[in-house]
Structure formats: structure tokens, C-alpha cells
Design an enzyme around this catalytic site. Structure first.
Site, short mmCIF file in Angstrom:
data_model
loop_
_atom_site.label_atom_id
_atom_site.label_comp_id
_atom_site.label_asym_id
_atom_site.label_seq_id
_atom_site.Cartn_x
_atom_site.Cartn_y
_atom_site.Cartn_z
N LYS A 111 0.84 -1.21 0.00
CA LYS A 111 0.00 0.00 0.00
C LYS A 111 0.86 1.25 0.00
CE LYS A 111 -4.18 -1.67 0.31
NZ LYS A 111 -5.15 -1.68 -0.72
N LYS A 194 -6.48 -14.85 -14.03
CA LYS A 194 -7.37 -14.64 -12.89
C LYS A 194 -8.35 -13.50 -13.15
CE LYS A 194 -7.62 -13.56 -8.03
NZ LYS A 194 -7.26 -12.41 -7.24
N LYS A 197 -11.33 -7.86 -10.15
CA LYS A 197 -11.78 -6.49 -10.37
C LYS A 197 -10.68 -5.49 -10.04
CE LYS A 197 -14.32 -6.18 -6.01
NZ LYS A 197 -14.03 -7.56 -5.61
P1 ADP Z 1 -10.52 -9.18 -6.67
O1 ADP Z 1 -9.23 -9.86 -7.09
O2 ADP Z 1 -11.51 -9.17 -7.78
O3 ADP Z 1 -10.30 -7.80 -6.04
P2 ADP Z 1 -10.98 -10.08 -3.98
O4 ADP Z 1 -9.53 -9.95 -3.65
O5 ADP Z 1 -11.95 -9.09 -3.38
O6 ADP Z 1 -11.17 -10.11 -5.56
O7 ADP Z 1 -11.44 -11.58 -3.63
C1 ADP Z 1 -12.43 -11.95 -2.73
C2 ADP Z 1 -12.41 -13.49 -2.64
O8 ADP Z 1 -12.67 -14.11 -3.91
C3 ADP Z 1 -11.07 -14.05 -2.16
O9 ADP Z 1 -11.33 -15.14 -1.27
C4 ADP Z 1 -10.42 -14.57 -3.43
O10 ADP Z 1 -9.54 -15.65 -3.16
C5 ADP Z 1 -11.60 -15.01 -4.29
N1 ADP Z 1 -11.32 -14.80 -5.74
C6 ADP Z 1 -11.16 -13.60 -6.35
N2 ADP Z 1 -10.93 -13.77 -7.69
C7 ADP Z 1 -10.92 -15.11 -7.92
C8 ADP Z 1 -10.75 -15.92 -9.10
N3 ADP Z 1 -10.55 -15.38 -10.31
N4 ADP Z 1 -10.82 -17.27 -8.97
C9 ADP Z 1 -11.05 -17.83 -7.75
N5 ADP Z 1 -11.21 -17.13 -6.61
C10 ADP Z 1 -11.17 -15.78 -6.67
#
Ligand code: ADP
Ligand code: TRP
Length: 331
Positions: A111, A194, A197
Site C-alpha cells: 500500500k 485470474k 476487479k
Molecule cells: P478481486 O481480485 O476481484 O479484487 P478479492 O480480492 O476481493 O477479488 O477476492 C475476494 C475473494 O474471492 C477471495 O477469497 C479470493 O480468493 C476469491 N477470488 C477472487 N478472484 C478469484 C478468481 N478469479 N478465482 C477464484 N477465486 C477468486
């Protein structure tokens, strides 16, 4: 029965990656465990969201969770800021946490690199608040991704340190829980491995996307001009489309397009149309429920009130015990 707890920061809608990677597992776990799911709105304040955005994001995440199948009769679903005990526990734990160890946390260092103009104290104390979220319920298991493992290790350190300082065995040491073989990663539509967002909004399909938006997004997914020889390995972007099909389409459909690919007859336009239709069909019950819940503020309020009450029972007991252990006594 294990106590399982997880939290999510309200930063936007849930996408297929969140759903297949994390949420589906929680939904299964609520059948056999004492589950707590909360929306970490305090944690999201480190990035200074606009008040109106924060409110809508909390509501949207709640709606997505419920629509996807979290059941408020089985799991306790609440909003972090409805549980003020978390703040008190966070303050009490902080007295036994060293500034140096907080400065060495990878997510903090990341960060500092990413937002050098907003290195607020909330970022530094983030792991203490997270430990309080977990310890306030004395949870056994915390299903988290790899990026959260260090935070969980710190939670165990803080808990152990508290126990040592006061010569008690009060806090249990929670473990990071992941789902072994079932761990899956949903790829993005942009050719990346992956869907995320935070990396690229355009790689994501949200549970709340309309069929029209899903079609548009899928039709734009990265592909190439197709194989020129039979039975060739697939480039990443093509592999991604097949992997998405694997989770939402029927086996025959997948098999059909595998054959088309192997025989160099594949028409990606047709495959994408099919994929968009299958994603839409897969999420349509969730999508319909999202639409229903959006207009049902009374129900949402009830769920949140009920969740806060249940969470409060645990939290009040923990704080009562902790105050007693520390020596904060009533006269
Ligand atoms: P992002 O990468 O979209 O910001 P987050 O970090 O908020 O997503 O993820 C929230 C949850 O969803 C976490 O437990 C993460 O491991 C799971 N997750 C996020 N993207 C994926 C993906 N493409 N495949 C599987 N699990 C995911
Ligand atoms: N830090 C987590 C994330 O960024 C969210 C979170 C806050 C959390 N408190 C928690 C997760 C407690 C599990 C348990 O994804």
C-alpha cells in the site's frame, strides 16, 4: 462444530471468480458449521470511499451474498460497523502489538508503494482490526486466499501473546482454511489467468450483470485466429474460454467445442455465443434473486438486524471476559 468466519471488503459487485473461488465453498460450509460472514466496512475506509458509494457497496455485497445462497437462518450475516466490540478489542490488542512488526507486513508495504500520498494509520493497524474480527468470535477456521495468510499468522501471534501476558488460555489460535483440491481459479476475459476487479474491471463478469452485458463482454473476450494444425495445445486466452465453459456448460457442449478445436474447425464466435448463453442460464436464478432483493429493503434490514444481534451475543461475552482478564473492573 467448528466456528468458521470470513469477511469481505465492500468494494464492488461480486464476480464469477469470487463466486466459484470463495462463495460457493462458504455456502456449503454453512450446512455443517457455525458460520459467520461479515462485510468489512471499517476496513474499506482506508481508501476513503465517498459516503454514498460506501452505502451502496455495502448493500450490493449483502444482496449478492444472499442471492448467491448464504442463508441468514443458518449463518450469522452482519456488518462490521454494527459490532462496536470489534473496535474495543482492537484497541485492547493494540497495546501488545509492536509498530515495527506492523511496518513489516507485506500488504502494508504494498500500500505504501501504491498510495504514497495516503499512508494512513488505519493501513498500519489493519491487521489488528482483522485479528479483532476473528478473535471476537473465537473462530477456529478462517477461509482466506493466499494474500491473507500473513494477516492470519499475525492474528495467531496476537492471540498467543495475549494468552502469555495474562497467563490464560483464552483465545484459540485460528487457522487459515483452504479447500484443498477444490481450490479453483476462474480466468479473466482479457486473457489473464485470474478474473479480478482490482486488476482489470473488464476481465470480470458480475453476478448482477444483465444477459445483454454478459453477451457483450463475452463476445469481446480475447481470442486468436484459431489453430492451424489438429490437436495443438491451446494458448492461454483460448484455454481461459474453455475453462469458463467447464464451470458453467454441459459436458457435451464442452466436448463438442474441444472436438471442433482439435479438428481446426472451431468458430470462436459460436463458442462465445454458447458460453454467454450458458453463463446467463447458470446465474439467472441468482440474478433474479438480486433483482428481487434490490427492492426489498425491509427484508435486508431484518437480516442485518438479526445478524448483528447474534454476532453481538458472542462479542459481548468475549469483551466481558477480556476486560475481566485484563483487570478492567467495575467498582
Ligand atoms: P478481486 O481480485 O476481484 O479484487 P478479492 O480480492 O476481493 O477479488 O477476492 C475476494 C475473494 O474471492 C477471495 O477469497 C479470493 O480468493 C476469491 N477470488 C477472487 N478472484 C478469484 C478468481 N478469479 N478465482 C477464484 N477465486 C477468486
Ligand atoms: N482483509 C480481508 C481482505 O482484504 C477482509 C477481512 C477483514 C477479513 N477482516 C477479516 C477476512 C477477517 C477474514 C477474516 O480480503
Amino acid at each position: 462444530m467448528d466456528k468458521v468466519l470470513s469477511g469481505i471488503r465492500p468494494t464492488g459487485f461480486l464476480h464469477l471468480g469470487n463466486y466459484f473461488g470463495a462463495l460457493l465453498n462458504f455456502i456449503k460450509m454453512q450446512e455443517e458449521n457455525e458460520c459467520y460472514f461479515f462485510i468489512a466496512d471499517y476496513h474499506s475506509l482506508t481508501t476513503h470511499p465517498k459516503p454514498a458509494d460506501l452505502k451502496t457497496n455495502v448493500k450490493n455485497v449483502l444482496i449478492d451474498y444472499l442471492a448467491a445462497g448464504l442463508d441468514p437462518e443458518k449463518a450469522t450475516i452482519y456488518i462490521q460497523s454494527d459490532l462496536p466490540e470489534v473496535c474495543e478489542l482492537s484497541l485492547l490488542l493494540s497495546m501488545n502489538v509492536y509498530v515495527g512488526e506492523l511496518q513489516r507486513v507485506s500488504s502494508f508495504k504494498e500500500k505504501v508503494r501504491r498510495q504514497p500520498n495516503n499512508v494512513n494509520a488505519g493501513l498500519l493497524t489493519y491487521p489488528i482490526l482483522m485479528a479483532a474480527d476473528i478473535l471476537v468470535h473465537r473462530a477456529d477456521k478462517v477461509p482466506v486466499g493466499k494474500d491473507q495468510e500473513q494477516h492470519l499468522e499475525m492474528t495467531r501471534d496476537f492471540a498467543q501473546r495475549f494468552n502469555n501476558l495474562y497467563e490464560v488460555e483464552y483465545f484459540k489460535l485460528p487457522v487459515a482454511y483452504n479447500f484443498g483440491n477444490e481450490l479453483i481459479k476462474i480466468p479473466g476475459l482479457d486473457g489473464s489467468t485470474k478474473m479480478s476487479k482490482s486488476d482489470n474491471e473488464n476481465s470480470c463478469i458480475y453476478l448482477s450483470d444483465t444477459p445483454e452485458i454478459i453477451r457483450k463482454k463475452v463476445m469481446k473476450a480475447v481470442t486468436d485466429s484459431g489453430p492451424t494444425e489438429p490437436n495443438q495445445p491451446k494458448p492461454q486466452a483460448i484455454e481461459n474460454i474453455f475453462n469458463l465453459m467447464k464451470v458453467v456448460s454441459a459436458e457435451e457442449t464442452l466436448h463438442f467445442f474441444e472436438e471442433e478445436y482439435n479438428q481446426c474447425r472451431i468458430r470462436y464466435g459460436d463458442m462465445k455465443k454458447q458460453l454467454a448463453a450458458d453463463i446467463t442460464a447458470y446465474i439467472s436464478p441468482i440474478y433474479n434473486r438480486i433483482l428481487e432483493l434490490r427492492d426489498n429493503d425491509e427484508y435486508l434490514k431484518r437480516v442485518i438486524r438479526q445478524g448483528a444481534e447474534k454476532a453481538h451475543e458472542n462479542a459481548a461475552k468475549t469483551l466481558h471476559d477480556v476486560r475481566e482478564i485484563i483487570g478492567i473492573k467495575k467498582f
